[in-house]
Each structure stands twice: as C-alpha cells, then as structure tokens.
Design an enzyme around this catalytic site. Structure first.
Site, mmCIF file in Angstrom:
data_model
loop_
_atom_site.group_PDB
_atom_site.id
_atom_site.type_symbol
_atom_site.label_atom_id
_atom_site.label_comp_id
_atom_site.label_asym_id
_atom_site.label_seq_id
_atom_site.Cartn_x
_atom_site.Cartn_y
_atom_site.Cartn_z
ATOM 1 N N THR A 174 -36.383 -0.173 0.139
ATOM 2 C CA THR A 174 -35.541 0.600 1.048
ATOM 3 C C THR A 174 -36.436 0.986 2.211
ATOM 4 O O THR A 174 -37.663 0.838 2.146
ATOM 5 C CB THR A 174 -34.993 1.884 0.388
ATOM 6 O OG1 THR A 174 -36.094 2.598 -0.169
ATOM 7 C CG2 THR A 174 -33.987 1.575 -0.698
ATOM 8 N N LYS A 201 -37.272 5.968 2.206
ATOM 9 C CA LYS A 201 -37.940 6.870 1.246
ATOM 10 C C LYS A 201 -39.326 7.211 1.804
ATOM 11 O O LYS A 201 -39.408 7.786 2.886
ATOM 12 C CB LYS A 201 -37.982 6.214 -0.134
ATOM 13 C CG LYS A 201 -36.575 5.978 -0.720
ATOM 14 C CD LYS A 201 -36.644 5.490 -2.152
ATOM 15 C CE LYS A 201 -35.268 5.388 -2.771
ATOM 16 N NZ LYS A 201 -34.665 4.061 -2.643
ATOM 17 N N ARG A 215 -31.779 4.957 6.691
ATOM 18 C CA ARG A 215 -31.304 4.468 5.390
ATOM 19 C C ARG A 215 -31.039 2.975 5.518
ATOM 20 O O ARG A 215 -30.288 2.533 6.394
ATOM 21 C CB ARG A 215 -29.998 5.165 5.001
ATOM 22 C CG ARG A 215 -30.117 6.646 4.858
ATOM 23 C CD ARG A 215 -28.919 7.213 4.152
ATOM 24 N NE ARG A 215 -29.013 6.888 2.744
ATOM 25 C CZ ARG A 215 -29.782 7.546 1.880
ATOM 26 N NH1 ARG A 215 -30.506 8.582 2.279
ATOM 27 N NH2 ARG A 215 -29.832 7.195 0.621
ATOM 28 N N ASP A 263 -39.937 -4.502 -6.550
ATOM 29 C CA ASP A 263 -39.081 -3.555 -5.835
ATOM 30 C C ASP A 263 -39.968 -2.356 -5.489
ATOM 31 O O ASP A 263 -40.288 -1.533 -6.347
ATOM 32 C CB ASP A 263 -37.924 -3.151 -6.751
ATOM 33 C CG ASP A 263 -37.004 -2.136 -6.102
ATOM 34 O OD1 ASP A 263 -37.381 -1.542 -5.082
ATOM 35 O OD2 ASP A 263 -35.904 -1.916 -6.649
ATOM 36 N N GLU A 320 -23.290 -11.573 12.389
ATOM 37 C CA GLU A 320 -23.572 -12.318 11.146
ATOM 38 C C GLU A 320 -24.417 -13.544 11.447
ATOM 39 O O GLU A 320 -24.267 -14.183 12.487
ATOM 40 C CB GLU A 320 -22.254 -12.754 10.494
ATOM 41 C CG GLU A 320 -21.616 -11.638 9.693
ATOM 42 C CD GLU A 320 -20.252 -12.008 9.163
ATOM 43 O OE1 GLU A 320 -20.033 -13.196 8.873
ATOM 44 O OE2 GLU A 320 -19.419 -11.098 9.040
ATOM 45 N N TYR A 351 -21.001 -7.239 16.223
ATOM 46 C CA TYR A 351 -21.075 -8.086 15.021
ATOM 47 C C TYR A 351 -22.130 -9.152 15.251
ATOM 48 O O TYR A 351 -22.217 -9.725 16.345
ATOM 49 C CB TYR A 351 -19.723 -8.761 14.748
ATOM 50 C CG TYR A 351 -19.083 -8.231 13.498
ATOM 51 C CD1 TYR A 351 -19.777 -8.273 12.287
ATOM 52 C CD2 TYR A 351 -17.809 -7.673 13.507
ATOM 53 C CE1 TYR A 351 -19.222 -7.775 11.121
ATOM 54 C CE2 TYR A 351 -17.237 -7.171 12.341
ATOM 55 C CZ TYR A 351 -17.951 -7.225 11.156
ATOM 56 O OH TYR A 351 -17.392 -6.731 10.017
HETATM 57 N N1 DSN Z 1 -31.363 6.621 -5.361
HETATM 58 C C1 DSN Z 1 -32.704 6.143 -5.454
HETATM 59 C C2 DSN Z 1 -33.587 7.114 -6.113
HETATM 60 O O1 DSN Z 1 -33.300 8.289 -6.046
HETATM 61 O O2 DSN Z 1 -34.594 6.745 -6.695
HETATM 62 C C3 DSN Z 1 -32.773 4.838 -6.131
HETATM 63 O O3 DSN Z 1 -31.567 4.164 -6.050
#
Ligand code: DSN
Length: 477
Positions: A269, A272, A278, A240, A65, A63
C-alpha cells in the site's frame, strides 16, 4: 499571516459547504478528531499537505485504462506523465526493475500479483509444452486446459493469527478460494518465524506462490532465506510489504531484510509507513512486467489519476534524506514503546519489536482484544484489536491489541513520549475488566473501566499531544 495551506483548505471547504454542508462538517470534524486523539493504528499515518492537495485535483476526471502510451481512451497525455513520474520515483526509491502504480489498494495489488504470476506460469507452460511457438498461437482449448490445471494451484502464506493478512490465503478471502492454500505459522514458544519449519512446510506442500509479509508480525523477515526456500520448490516469492514499505524506503530494512532484491514480485500500500495517499503498488522483475501491466482492465478498474499523482509526490518526499531519519525514528519509537510496556509488566507477542508495531497480548489483563480496544478508545487512545498466535478468542473478539508508531512519529513524538504512552496504555488496560451480557453472563465485548480513568488518561493524552500540533500550517478558523 495566513499560510497557503490554510487558504487552500478554506477555499475547498467553502466550495463543499455550498453543495453539501454535512460533508464540509465531516471534513472539519475529522481534522478536529485526528488532532485530538492519540493515533496508534499501525496501518495509518498523516500524509503531507502536498500529498493531500494533489488528491483534490481534476486529474480525477480522466479515464485512462491501459498503460502509459497504450490507453483505451484518447487525451491521456497528462495522465501518462503522472504515471511515468510516479513509476520512476518508485523504481528509484526501491531499486525495482519495474513499478506498477495503478492499484487502488493493497488488496488490489495482491490480486494483480496473483493474476500476474498465474498468467506468467501459464504462458511459460504454453511455450514449453503446449505445442505452440508463441502464446498468441494458443487455441481456446489450450487455454481451457491450462486454466483447469492452474485452478488447483497452491499458495502458501503466513497464517492470520501469526500476523499474516487476509489476502495471503485466508479461507474466507478470495485468495483462500482461488488457490489450494496452506499457511505457515510461527514457533509456538518464541512466536518468531522458524525458517526451518517454513522450509519443511514448503517442501511438503510445494506451493506455486510463497507469500512473505504481514500486517501484525512485529519482527523483520529475512527475505534472502525466504527466497532460498521458495527456489527449492520452484515457487515464486511474493512479498507483501504494505506495512513496512516506509522502512524499506527509509533504508531501515536493508540487505537480506529488503524484499525488493529477493522477491520476484512485491506488493504494497502507499498510505501506511510510506505516508502517501491511500492506494497500492506492485514492484516486479522484468520477467513479470508484461503481465503486471495488464492489471487494468484484467483485475482493476481504471487508474485514478489524482491518486497516482499523489503517489508521485509522496515517493518524491520519501526519496529525501529526511525520510530515512523519519523511518529510523518509527522503529526507535516502537522499540521504546515496547520497552515501556514490558517494564510495566505487559505481555508482548514475540517479546518485543524490530519494526513499527507492537502486539500486546491482553490476556494477562483478563480482557479480550475487543474490550481493550474499546476501553482505550474511551480514554482517547485509538488502536485496533488483533488476533495473537493460537488466539482463544478468534479473529472477531481476539486477545490482542496492535499499536504502531508511524503516525505519531510523523507528528513529531519521540522516544520520551513513548514511555508516557506505554504508561497510559497500561493504566487503561489494568483498570479494565469484562462486563456482562444482558443475561448476566461474562461478555467478550462489554467492558467496565474503573471510575475516572477515561477522563484522567484523556487529559494526559491531550497534554502529551499539545506540543506536537497536527498539520500546523492548516488553520480553518
Ligand atoms: N487494514 C490494514 C491493516 O490495518 O493492517 C491491512 O489491510
């Protein structure tokens, strides 16, 4: 000779098997499925064995925090190192003043960003006109007054059907409930962002936060222009970049198209196009830093040490020159896929792509997005349905299919293979027609795929993938 990765994964699976064999089977099954299918989901990728292995460590057991050097728990020296290294790589990779690597997902990152902008504005206002010299001197009633004033704050982001994300103010999402929200769309004819129209909408609505970014808009955005639009009304520009962070890291999106120099706050994120574990991340200016750093425990649960470590490994990979080659190949592949589809008569939202994704409007095939997604899956092509602008079928059935190239580019497929993929997609969609409900009415979900197409296309996908093995260093047999 057995590779190190094979040895590591065999040992891991043996350990899992001894406790819960069904999970070991699911882990093996997922590798088999991913190896055998044509993965075109625009938001997915294949992380490197180094990133995957980093996630499976005892850093998970701690942990931590708080932030580096200021934790709510003892014994965090290794997590401090992990977080510092990940943040250092992130700052260098993106040229950001500050990087906060704790968010567990993109949605978390967006919530931290919203909270931080509100907190910063509250603080600014308190300092200027709440009659206090320091935010720490504010009374409970000062805070209550400010909270009431900020409860009606305005957020403006791209509409869902134009390609925006749920968290950009979509009504059913928490972001649409916590703000007074309005969205901007795209030009009805070209389906492209019309910056003059965005500026007019912003002038009229005067949001506190202007959100730019998307999960299904196939074009680059001029963030310098978006910043000018935001500045005119004193809004904070938040970008974003979850979908295209890899294209920013790989210097495909530079200058006006790189969000980091233009936005006060950028969220992403990490799994991607960036090809990490993730997770999520927030980049921001120094001005927002102290608020962003309070993300945990204000908004987030405890930071996940093994995931922050895997982020550090992925960012180190993304700083290598070969990542820039990879990022350019993602875009080259998407363009080739779009051209292949257009040549075969498909309709694409905006008529093409500048980034890693292509949005096919399947109305011309006489089917819904849901039917297209299921028919493609039956032929071993994994995609996801997505709304198109002014979608007559709504956000559930939709009229579009989103396809993206980050994963297949990681696997090594190139422009030549994209033309074959365009042919496979077109072949399936052309051979699909709507099914009927049990009462005999036309269905938006059920589909009929002409005899033999699923088998023939599946066989072609396997032939196409054969020269590009996934995780070639991992042999579980
Ligand atoms: N799940 C992502 C996507 O597929 O674009 C966005 O949240």
């Amino acid at each position: 000779m057995t590779s190190l990765e094979s040895t590591a994964y065999r040992a891991a699976l043996a350990a899992i098997e001894s406790v819960e064999p069904r999970i070991a089977d699911a882990v093996r099954g997922e590798l088999t499925d991913q190896r055998a299918s044509l993965k075109l989901i625009a938001s997915e990728n294949y992380a490197s064995p180094a990133v995957l292995l980093t996630m499976g460590t005892w850093l998970s057991d701690k942990y931590a925090e708080g932030v580096i050097g200021r934790r709510f728990y003892a014994g965090c020296r290794n997590i401090d190192t992990v977080e510092a290294v990940a943040a250092e790589h992130a700052r260098e990779l993106f040229g950001a003043q500050h990087a906060y690597v704790q968010p567990h997902s993109g949605i978390d990152a967006n919530l931290v960003a919203y909270w931080s902008v509100l907190a910063q504005r509250v603080q600014e206002k308190a300092l200027s006109d709440a009659g206090v010299k320091n935010v720490n001197d504010m009374s409970e009633s000062d805070w209550a007054q400010l909270r009431a004033a900020f409860g009606s704050q305005r957020l403006m982001g791209m509409s869902l059907d134009a390609g925006g994300h749920l968290t950009h103010g979509y009504r059913p999402n928490i972001s649409g409930k916590m703000f007074d929200q309005r969205s901007y769309g795209t030009d009805p004819q070209t389906q492209l962002l019309d910056y003059d129209a965005v500026a007019t909408a912003v002038r009229e609505f005067r949001p506190l936060i202007l959100v730019a970014g998307y999960s299904a808009y196939p074009r680059a955005i001029n963030f310098a222009t978006m910043r000018e639009i935001a500045d005119e009304v004193g809004a904070t520009l938040m970008v974003d970049m979850a979908h295209f962070a890899g294209l920013v890291a790989g210097k495909v999106f530079t200058g006006d198209f790189d969000p980091v120099p233009h936005a006060q706050i950028v969220t992403t994120t990490t799994h991607k196009s960036l090809r990490g574990p993730r997770g999520g991340m927030v980049l921001c200016t120094e001005e927002l830093r102290e608020h962003v750093d309070r993300g945990c425990p204000m908004v987030l649960g405890g930071p996940i040490g093994n995931i922050m470590a895997a982020k550090a490994v992925a960012f180190a990979e993304a700083r290598r020159p070969e990542f820039a080659t990879y990022a350019q190949a993602i875009v080259d592949n998407a363009r080739a896929l779009a051209e292949g589809l257009l040549r075969r008569g498909a309709t694409l939202v905006t008529g093409g792509t500048d980034n890693h994704l292509v949005l096919i409007d399947v109305t011309s095939y006489g089917i819904t997005g849901r039917q297209a997604e299921d028919a493609l899956l039956a032929a071993n092509i994994v995609t996801n349905r997505n709304a198109v602008p002014a979608d007559p079928n709504g956000a559930w059935f939709t009229s579009g299919v989103r396809v993206g190239t980050p994963a297949l580019t990681t696997r090594g497929l190139g422009v030549a293979e994209m033309d074959e993929i365009a042919d496979l997609i077109h072949t399936v969609l052309q051979a699909t027609s709507p099914g009927t409900t049990p009462a005999g009415a036309p269905s938006k979900a059920k589909f009929v795929l002409a005899d033999g197409v699923a088998e023939r296309v599946s066989a072609r996908t396997l032939d196409l993938l054969a020269p590009f093995p996934l995780y070639p260093s991992v042999d579980l047999t």
